[in-house]
Scaffold this active site. Structure first.
Site, PDB file in Angstrom:
ATOM      1  N   GLY A  11      -2.242   0.001  16.849  1.00 47.13           N
ATOM      2  CA  GLY A  11      -1.485  -0.432  15.680  1.00 47.13           C
ATOM      3  C   GLY A  11      -1.089   0.734  14.800  1.00 47.13           C
ATOM      4  O   GLY A  11      -1.852   1.689  14.627  1.00 47.13           O
ATOM      5  N   THR A  47       5.881  -1.240  18.602  1.00 49.75           N
ATOM      6  CA  THR A  47       7.115  -0.533  18.218  1.00 49.75           C
ATOM      7  C   THR A  47       6.839   0.968  18.250  1.00 49.75           C
ATOM      8  O   THR A  47       6.113   1.501  17.399  1.00 49.75           O
ATOM      9  CB  THR A  47       7.566  -0.954  16.806  1.00 49.75           C
ATOM     10  OG1 THR A  47       7.699  -2.379  16.760  1.00 49.75           O
ATOM     11  CG2 THR A  47       8.897  -0.306  16.451  1.00 49.75           C
ATOM     12  N   ASN A  81       1.370   1.338  19.690  1.00 51.30           N
ATOM     13  CA  ASN A  81       1.944   0.263  18.898  1.00 51.30           C
ATOM     14  C   ASN A  81       3.084  -0.364  19.681  1.00 51.30           C
ATOM     15  O   ASN A  81       3.756   0.317  20.468  1.00 51.30           O
ATOM     16  CB  ASN A  81       2.474   0.810  17.559  1.00 51.30           C
ATOM     17  CG  ASN A  81       2.794  -0.298  16.569  1.00 51.30           C
ATOM     18  OD1 ASN A  81       1.906  -0.934  16.026  1.00 51.30           O
ATOM     19  ND2 ASN A  81       4.076  -0.541  16.350  1.00 51.30           N
ATOM     20  N   LYS A 104       0.807  -1.223   0.000  1.00 55.00           N
ATOM     21  CA  LYS A 104       0.000   0.000   0.000  1.00 55.00           C
ATOM     22  C   LYS A 104       0.841   1.274   0.000  1.00 55.00           C
ATOM     23  O   LYS A 104       0.428   2.295  -0.558  1.00 55.00           O
ATOM     24  CB  LYS A 104      -0.963   0.006   1.185  1.00 55.00           C
ATOM     25  CG  LYS A 104      -2.092  -0.990   1.058  1.00 55.00           C
ATOM     26  CD  LYS A 104      -3.131  -0.806   2.141  1.00 55.00           C
ATOM     27  CE  LYS A 104      -4.296  -1.749   1.947  1.00 55.00           C
ATOM     28  NZ  LYS A 104      -5.412  -1.480   2.858  1.00 55.00           N
ATOM     29  N   GLY A 106      -0.135  -0.738   8.046  1.00 57.00           N
ATOM     30  CA  GLY A 106      -0.615  -0.297   6.735  1.00 57.00           C
ATOM     31  C   GLY A 106      -1.957   0.384   6.713  1.00 57.00           C
ATOM     32  O   GLY A 106      -2.161   1.356   5.978  1.00 57.00           O
TER      33      GLY A 106
END
Length: 282
Positions: free
Chosen positions: A127, A153, A151, A66, A130
Site C-alpha cells: 500500500g 496503482t 501498490n 493527513k 496515507g
C-alpha cells in the site's frame, strides 16, 4: 476553563480516539474533553485558526487530511518533515501551529521494538496511501534498510520513492509470487477492513518465520491475519499502533506520558465489539 481537543477526518463518526483521550483526561484529572470534528476539506482553514487562537488546544488528523492539512499550518516538525504526513496539531511557544507525526512512533513502540532480536533483512510495505510514509520511516528508524513497496496503482509508489529514494518497487501482479522473499510484511492498505474488500491473493508463500503487521484494527483479526496465524506466523493487528500514536499525541499536548493499562485496553476492546463500521488509523 475546560480545554477542548478533537480529531478531524471524514468519515470519522466511529473513531476510538475520543474514548482513548477522555479515559486519560479522567485518569490524570485534566479538565479537558476530546471529541469528533467531522469536517469537509474547506473547513481545514477554520480548524487551524481555532488551534491558533486557543479555542482548540490540540487536534488529531486522520484520513483523508493527513497530507492536505500541511498547506494550512505554519510548519511541520520532526517525523512530519520526512513523511509529509501529519496526524497531530499543536501550538508551539512561538504561537505557530505545527504539525507532528506520531504514527511513526506508534508503529515502532507497538511492534518493531519487539523484533530487535530477529534478523530482518527485507521488508515489504503493501500500500502507498496515507499511513505508508510513516510505516516506511518507522522501518528505517528500526535499522531496516532493504524496503520494498507495492501498490495496485504503480504511480503512487513512484511518488513515495521521491521521499525515500532507497525504496524498491514491487509490481502488484508479482506480489503473490515474491512475498516469500520478505522477513517482515506490513499491510498499509484498507484491504481487510470490516465490511470492506479483502486481498485477492493468498499468502501461502510467506516465510514460516516472517512477521506480519496489519495497520487495521477493526476487525481485530482480518482474514489474512487469521490465515497467517493458522500457519504459525507471528502476526499483529493495528490496535497497539493506534494506542501508542495516541499516547505520544497526549504527551505533546499535556506534557503527561499516560499509562497504557489493562482497564484502557479492555475499554477499547469492548467498544470494538460493538462497532459496525470500519476503522483504521485513529
Amino acid at each position: 476553563m475546560k480545554k477542548i481537543f478533537g480529531i478531524i477526518g471524514s468519515p470519522i463518526s466511529h473513531s476510538l480516539s475520543p474514548l482513548l483521550h477522555n479515559y486519560w483526561f479522567k485518569k490524570y484529572k485534566i479538565d479537558a474533553t476530546y471529541s469528533i470534528i467531522d469536517i469537509k476539506e474547506k473547513d481545514l482553514v477554520s480548524v487551524v485558526k481555532k488551534v491558533k487562537n486557543g479555542t482548540l488546544k490540540g487536534v488529531n488528523v486522520t484520513l483523508p487530511y493527513k497530507q492536505k492539512i500541511i498547506n494550512h499550518i505554519d510548519k511541520t516538525i520532526n517525523d512530519a518533515n520526512i513523511t509529509g504526513s501529519v496526524n497531530t496539531l499543536l501550538l508551539n511557544n512561538d504561537g505557530l501551529v505545527v504539525g507532528e507525526n506520531t504514527d511513526v512512533f506508534g508503529l515502532q513502540a507497538g511492534y518493531l521494538k519487539e523484533i530487535n532480536d530477529r534478523i530482518i533483512k527485507k521488508a515489504l510495505v503493501i500500500g502507498a496511501g496515507g499511513v505508508s510514509p510513516s510505516v516506511i520511516l518507522s522501518l528505517e528508524k528500526s535499522g531496516i534498510n532493504r524496503i520494498s513497496i507495492t501498490n495496485r496503482t504503480y504511480e503512487k509508489c513512484l511518488f513515495l520513492k521521491k521521499n525515500f529514494s532507497y525504496l524498491k518497487i514491487l509490481h502488484w501482479d508479482k506480489l503473490q509470487d515474491e512475498i516469500g522473499n520478505y522477513d517482515i510484511i506490513v499491510n498499509a492498505t484498507s484491504l481487510g477492513l470490516k465490511n470492506g474488500q479483502e486481498f485477492n491473493i493468498n499468502f501461502n508463500k510467506c516465510k514460516n518465520d516472517a512477521i506480519y503487521i496489519d495497520t487495521i484494527y477493526n476487525p481485530l483479526k482480518t482474514k489474512t491475519l487469521k490465515f497467517l496465524e493458522s500457519k504459525g506466523i507471528k502476526a499483529f493487528n493495528g490496535l497497539d499502533m493506534f494506542i501508542y500514536q495516541g499516547q505520544k499525541s497526549f504527551y505533546l499536548w499535556n506534557k503527561v506520558n499516560p499509562e497504557i493499562d489493562d482497564d484502557l485496553i479492555n475499554l477499547l476492546l469492548s467498544k470494538l465489539k460493538w462497532l459496525k463500521l470500519p476503522l483504521q488509523d485513529q
